[in-house]
Design a protein around this motif. Structure first.
Motif, PDB file in Angstrom:
ATOM      1  N   SER A  55       0.837  -1.207   0.000  1.00  0.00           N
ATOM      2  CA  SER A  55       0.000   0.000   0.000  1.00  0.00           C
ATOM      3  C   SER A  55       0.868   1.253   0.000  1.00  0.00           C
ATOM      4  N   ALA A  56       1.954   1.203   0.785  1.00  0.00           N
ATOM      5  CA  ALA A  56       2.868   2.356   0.811  1.00  0.00           C
ATOM      6  C   ALA A  56       3.521   2.549  -0.552  1.00  0.00           C
ATOM      7  N   ASP A  58       2.193   1.796  -3.390  1.00  0.00           N
ATOM      8  CA  ASP A  58       1.151   2.305  -4.286  1.00  0.00           C
ATOM      9  C   ASP A  58       0.777   3.750  -3.974  1.00  0.00           C
ATOM     10  N   GLY A  59       1.366   4.319  -2.908  1.00  0.00           N
ATOM     11  CA  GLY A  59       1.113   5.715  -2.592  1.00  0.00           C
ATOM     12  C   GLY A  59      -0.082   5.957  -1.694  1.00  0.00           C
ATOM     13  N   PRO A  61      -2.177   7.107   1.354  1.00  0.00           N
ATOM     14  CA  PRO A  61      -1.920   8.092   2.415  1.00  0.00           C
ATOM     15  C   PRO A  61      -1.729   7.411   3.773  1.00  0.00           C
TER      16      PRO A  61
END
Length: 565
Positions: A55-56, A58-59, A61
């Protein structure tokens, strides 16, 4: 003490552990439940960490990542709690099993009797019951939890990996058996060197105990330095065996770590190539890669922890051998009763034997590989029966037979009851050539085994034993340190006399009670023994001193020619 073959195969868990230590059963159930929970937490940790990383990348928040990170922290806390719970359960189980096995060992030694104990080294048995069973802490705290973790976690993690990526699952499945194969080979070598180390430790304990016991004699003959050199040689041998165990342990640990690292590297390379060509997604590849070390870890740790538990395993084998011997002896006794053996069943209680006569007919004591010549005599209450003869004629062997420390043929009856059917402590008060004193007060040594000591009887016993000058409150060290040889001998005689005065033993057997006394003190001791017999005691006396004949009603002489060559 019976020994298992050092090269024989051994099950990971000896079934006799479940039989002799009931606390181990609940331990396995609890540790299996904890292992299952740990496996679930491991999979959850890998999945949450994979999700957070992908997830990090993929950007996503930080605010949206917060729940995942929170769950990840919770999983870490749960994993720590489970590790604590496993340690706590293992420590408690180890303590309970140690207590149960020690109690069972003491009961087994009591059931086997003094004859069995006399043929074995009490020092090695003490090492087994002490340090040996203490080593079970590592066995329960490290080895068994890791073994259960392997049985539970490895298959489940392998299933999850196969479900996510069958190629990685197949790789782990094919490389995983390499670790058990090397574990078996290493385990055989470890078991062999560990057994030699354990046997050397028992030998050292026996040698040291014998040296300390005979130190005064060795010093008189100038042989104390030779005895010290012998102990030093055994100590050096134990040091070498210990270093050999450590060397095997370090090499085996390196081997298992190397195999596991190579196996994980193979999985990682396979995942890397498939990530490059797009045949595998990052989430699946990372998830499987995080699980791969966890699949090998439990099995690897089993091999590592086996070394820490090896001493405890060796000790339990010795304990189980004693417990098995007691079970076999009990079964043999039952079988003998069914086949009308001449040895009677133990009586539930001692009859009124104080007025009974001790009758010995054709008693032949087993000694070494042969038997002593038959001996017959009769001793009634109120008399002193003296057994005399040269050293080695078998006088002490007769006492050993009567107190159950040596097998014999023939009959020995007290008041019509076979003495083999009676516990020696129920009818015989004995003082041997070795005082056998314990650390504690003189009074505590005299009243040994009496739940309600009688102060007046202690004073009378010490007086009859010519030890009235000794303070009953005097604290003694180990083996009666603080007294001279003659004083220690008189305290031992007082202990035997005390048992009779308390009505606990109608027969008093004294083996060379005056060997360390001067002529004047010896004469007073003979008068005390004579007065004890005049009051109704049946006294059996062994003495080389011709002065003992003056108080004897019956003299039984053993000739040296009667002892088989």
């Amino acid at each position: 003490m019976p020994k298992a073959d050092a090269e024989s195969p051994q099950a990971p868990v000896d079934p006799r552990l479940l039989r002799y230590a009931s606390a181990s059963r609940g331990f396995f159930v609890a540790i299996a439940a904890i292992a299952l929970a740990q496996t679930v937490v491991i999979v959850a940790f890998a999945w949450l960490l994979t999700r957070a990383i992908t997830s990090a990348i993929d950007g996503m928040p930080v605010a949206e990542l917060a729940p995942t990170l929170g769950w990840l922290a919770a999983v870490v806390a749960v994993r720590a709690a489970l590790l604590w719970a496993r340690e706590a359960v293992a420590a408690r189980a180890a303590a309970r099993v140690q207590t149960q096995l020690r109690s069972a060992l003491v009961a087994a030694v009591g059931a086997l009797g003094p004859e069995w104990l006399a043929a074995r080294g009490s020092a090695s048995l003490a090492i087994t019951a002490g340090r040996g069973l203490d080593a079970l802490e590592a066995y329960f705290g490290r080895y068994l939890p890791q073994l259960v973790q392997t049985v539970v976690a490895t298959p489940l993690i392998l299933v999850v990996m196969w479900w996510q990526d069958w190629i990685s699952g197949l790789t782990v499945l094919l490389t995983l058996p390499l670790i058990p194969v090397f574990m078996v080979l290493i385990g055989l070598a470890t078991r062999s060197v560990q057994q030699r180390q354990w046997q050397t430790l028992q030998h050292l304990a026996s040698r040291f105990a014998d040296t300390v016991q005979g130190l005064s004699t060795l010093k008189v003959f100038g042989r104390q330095h030779r005895a010290a050199a012998s102990v030093e040689r055994v100590t050096d041998q134990y040091r070498r065996e210990t270093m050999r165990v450590l060397r095997v342990s370090f090499l085996s640990g390196f081997t298992l770590e190397f195999l596991a690292s190579i196996s994980v590297a193979i999985v990682a390379v396979s995942i890397g190539f498939r990530l490059i060509d797009g045949a595998l997604t990052l989430a699946v590849g990372l998830f499987v890669l995080l699980l791969a070390p966890e699949a090998y870890l439990p099995l690897r740790q089993v091999g590592v922890q086996f070394h820490a538990a090896a001493e405890g395993v060796a000790a339990t084998e010795d304990v189980f051998a004693v417990l098995d011997a007691a079970r076999a002896s009990k079964g043999s006794a039952a079988g003998s009763a069914d086949s009308h053996s001449p040895v009677p069943e133990p009586h539930p209680a001692v009859p009124e034997l104080v007025e009974g006569r001790l009758v010995v007919r054709d008693l032949r004591v087993h000694r070494g590989g042969g038997m002593l010549p038959p001996l017959s005599f009769s001793a009634r209450p109120g008399t002193v029966t003296l057994l005399e003869g040269p050293s080695g004629a078998g006088k002490s062997s007769v006492f050993a037979a009567l107190r159950g420390a040596a097998a014999f043929d023939g009959t020995a009856e007290l008041g019509g009851a076979d003495v083999r059917a009676l516990a020696p402590s129920q009818w015989l008060a004995w003082a041997g050539q070795q005082p056998g004193l314990l650390a504690g007060t003189i009074a505590g040594n005299v009243t040994l085994g009496d739940p309600a000591p009688d102060t007046a009887a202690v004073s009378r016993a010490l007086d009859l034993a010519c030890a009235q000058a000794l303070d009953p409150a005097l604290e003694l060290g180990v083996q009666g340190a603080g007294l001279s040889g003659g004083q220690a001998q008189r305290v031992a005689v007082a202990r035997a006399i005390y048992r009779h005065l308390r009505g606990l033993a109608p027969v008093v057997a004294l083996d060379e009670p005056s060997s360390a006394l001067d002529a004047q003190t010896e004469a007073r001791l003979w008068r005390g023994i004579r007065s004890l017999a005049d009051e109704g005691a049946t006294v059996l006396l062994i003495s080389h001193r011709t002065s003992a004949r003056a108080i004897a009603d019956t003299v039984v002489h053993l000739e040296p020619s009667e002892v088989p060559a």
